[in-house]
Design a protein around this motif. Structure first.
Motif, PDB file in Angstrom:
ATOM      1  N   TYR A  96      10.390   4.130   1.569  1.00  0.00           N
ATOM      2  CA  TYR A  96      11.147   5.194   0.846  1.00  0.00           C
ATOM      3  C   TYR A  96      12.069   4.668  -0.235  1.00  0.00           C
ATOM      4  N   VAL A  97      13.076   3.988   0.527  1.00  0.00           N
ATOM      5  CA  VAL A  97      13.948   3.481  -0.683  1.00  0.00           C
ATOM      6  C   VAL A  97      13.463   2.459  -1.704  1.00  0.00           C
ATOM      7  N   ALA A  98      12.524   1.592  -1.281  1.00  0.00           N
ATOM      8  CA  ALA A  98      11.911   0.919  -2.081  1.00  0.00           C
ATOM      9  C   ALA A  98      11.111   1.519  -3.277  1.00  0.00           C
ATOM     10  N   ALA A  99      10.341   2.568  -2.769  1.00  0.00           N
ATOM     11  CA  ALA A  99       9.608   3.574  -3.730  1.00  0.00           C
ATOM     12  C   ALA A  99      10.586   4.301  -4.697  1.00  0.00           C
ATOM     13  N   GLU A 100      11.221   4.583  -4.299  1.00  0.00           N
ATOM     14  CA  GLU A 100      12.529   5.553  -4.955  1.00  0.00           C
ATOM     15  C   GLU A 100      13.067   4.529  -6.137  1.00  0.00           C
TER      16      GLU A 100
ATOM     17  N   ARG B  98      10.252  14.365   2.231  1.00  0.00           N
ATOM     18  CA  ARG B  98      11.334  15.240   1.876  1.00  0.00           C
ATOM     19  C   ARG B  98      11.040  16.703   1.850  1.00  0.00           C
ATOM     20  N   ASN B  99       9.950  17.210   2.002  1.00  0.00           N
ATOM     21  CA  ASN B  99       9.663  18.608   1.796  1.00  0.00           C
ATOM     22  C   ASN B  99       9.479  19.290   3.288  1.00  0.00           C
ATOM     23  N   PRO B 100      10.607  20.189   3.501  1.00  0.00           N
ATOM     24  CA  PRO B 100      10.532  20.752   5.026  1.00  0.00           C
ATOM     25  C   PRO B 100       9.379  21.495   4.990  1.00  0.00           C
ATOM     26  N   ILE B 101       8.590  22.089   4.213  1.00  0.00           N
ATOM     27  CA  ILE B 101       7.329  23.050   4.388  1.00  0.00           C
ATOM     28  C   ILE B 101       6.348  22.252   5.319  1.00  0.00           C
ATOM     29  N   PHE B 102       6.392  20.907   5.292  1.00  0.00           N
ATOM     30  CA  PHE B 102       5.415  20.190   5.883  1.00  0.00           C
ATOM     31  C   PHE B 102       5.746  20.069   7.453  1.00  0.00           C
TER      32      PHE B 102
ATOM     33  N   ALA C  99       0.904  -1.164  -0.089  1.00  0.00           N
ATOM     34  CA  ALA C  99      -0.067  -0.054   0.119  1.00  0.00           C
ATOM     35  C   ALA C  99       0.792   1.326   0.149  1.00  0.00           C
ATOM     36  N   MET C 100       1.883   1.177   0.736  1.00  0.00           N
ATOM     37  CA  MET C 100       2.713   2.369   0.762  1.00  0.00           C
ATOM     38  C   MET C 100       3.659   2.441  -0.297  1.00  0.00           C
ATOM     39  N   ILE C 101       4.030   1.517  -0.748  1.00  0.00           N
ATOM     40  CA  ILE C 101       5.048   1.702  -2.142  1.00  0.00           C
ATOM     41  C   ILE C 101       4.088   2.125  -3.201  1.00  0.00           C
ATOM     42  N   ALA C 102       2.917   1.537  -3.389  1.00  0.00           N
ATOM     43  CA  ALA C 102       2.136   2.155  -4.413  1.00  0.00           C
ATOM     44  C   ALA C 102       1.863   3.723  -4.447  1.00  0.00           C
ATOM     45  N   VAL C 103       1.957   4.352  -3.331  1.00  0.00           N
ATOM     46  CA  VAL C 103       1.868   5.774  -3.213  1.00  0.00           C
ATOM     47  C   VAL C 103       3.132   6.468  -2.780  1.00  0.00           C
ATOM     48  N   GLY C 104       4.182   5.689  -3.233  1.00  0.00           N
ATOM     49  CA  GLY C 104       5.646   6.170  -2.685  1.00  0.00           C
ATOM     50  C   GLY C 104       5.935   7.534  -3.102  1.00  0.00           C
ATOM     51  N   PRO C 105       5.865   7.813  -4.147  1.00  0.00           N
ATOM     52  CA  PRO C 105       6.275   9.335  -4.629  1.00  0.00           C
ATOM     53  C   PRO C 105       5.719  10.456  -3.923  1.00  0.00           C
TER      54      PRO C 105
ATOM     55  N   ALA D 175       9.101  -5.114  -4.961  1.00  0.00           N
ATOM     56  CA  ALA D 175       9.215  -4.138  -3.992  1.00  0.00           C
ATOM     57  C   ALA D 175       8.785  -4.479  -2.432  1.00  0.00           C
ATOM     58  N   PRO D 176       7.325  -4.894  -2.360  1.00  0.00           N
ATOM     59  CA  PRO D 176       6.774  -5.250  -1.081  1.00  0.00           C
ATOM     60  C   PRO D 176       7.379  -6.402  -0.358  1.00  0.00           C
ATOM     61  N   ASP D 177       7.590  -7.417  -1.427  1.00  0.00           N
ATOM     62  CA  ASP D 177       8.558  -8.717  -0.514  1.00  0.00           C
ATOM     63  C   ASP D 177       9.876  -8.363   0.095  1.00  0.00           C
TER      64      ASP D 177
END
Length: 192
Positions: A161-165, A109-113, A96-102, A177-179
């Motif tokens: 994060y690393v898998a999604a990248e 990554r964004n310090p504004i958040f 689920a998380m890798i699917a929305v990885g970007p 990636a999930p496995d």
């Protein structure tokens, strides 16, 4: 302009604001300093049209942040409901998380958040669901009992994060990636 972005142009012209935000995240993950003009071009719309939706770059960034959490909220339920799985839903959470990885990478990554209270509140409301899955895996003996909840979350996020990248850059197949995340996670934090 990349072929990937060029292909999406025609679809975005007729699509929803969510599709526009999905293109924006692609552009901003590839180049965090991308201008609104570059986002508009990639989406196949004019800068004026983009400004009608998002008056400032900060408005666009916040909208992309909320979109990321929307997607995470939509997908995390699958993992939470996978309580009967032998791993307690750990693989489903990784998937689920890798699917929305970007999108998540953009948030991470964004310090504004770091100072966006509304996004922080939303993140904190979803995070316990992820922790529920990780604790289930720990309770089933897949992870060491002494590992603190915070470390369970942070190490899992790091692997996602690393898998999604890696998927995004073409170095890792999306189905693998999930496995790989689960294997690395359980062997690194796994019970002896």
């Amino acid at each position: 302009m990349s072929v990937r972005v060029a292909r999406r142009r025609s679809a975005v012209r007729l699509a929803t604001a969510a599709a526009l935000l999905d293109v924006a995240v692609e552009v901003l993950v590839a180049d965090p300093a991308a201008s609104l003009a570059e986002v508009a071009e990639a989406a196949g719309i004019g800068r004026t049209t983009l400004h009608k939706h998002y008056a400032t770059r900060d408005d666009l960034l916040r909208a992309v942040g909320h979109r990321a959490i929307d997607l995470w909220e939509q997908r995390i339920g699958t993992a939470v409901r996978a309580a009967d799985a032998p791993d307690g839903g750990l693989r489903a959470l990784a998937e689920a998380m890798i699917a929305v990885g970007p999108h998540l990478a953009f948030l991470w990554r964004n310090p504004i958040f770091d100072h966006a209270e509304d996004i922080g509140r939303r993140w904190k409301s979803v995070e316990p669901q992820a922790l529920t899955v990780l604790k289930r895996a720990r309770d089933r003996g897949l992870l060491r009992a002494e590992v603190a909840d915070h470390w369970l979350l942070q190490t899992f996020y790091s692997l996602v994060y690393v898998a999604a990248e890696s998927v995004y850059s073409g170095h890792l197949a999306p189905r693998s990636a999930p496995d790989l995340v689960v294997d690395t996670y359980t062997r690194g934090l796994g019970a002896p």
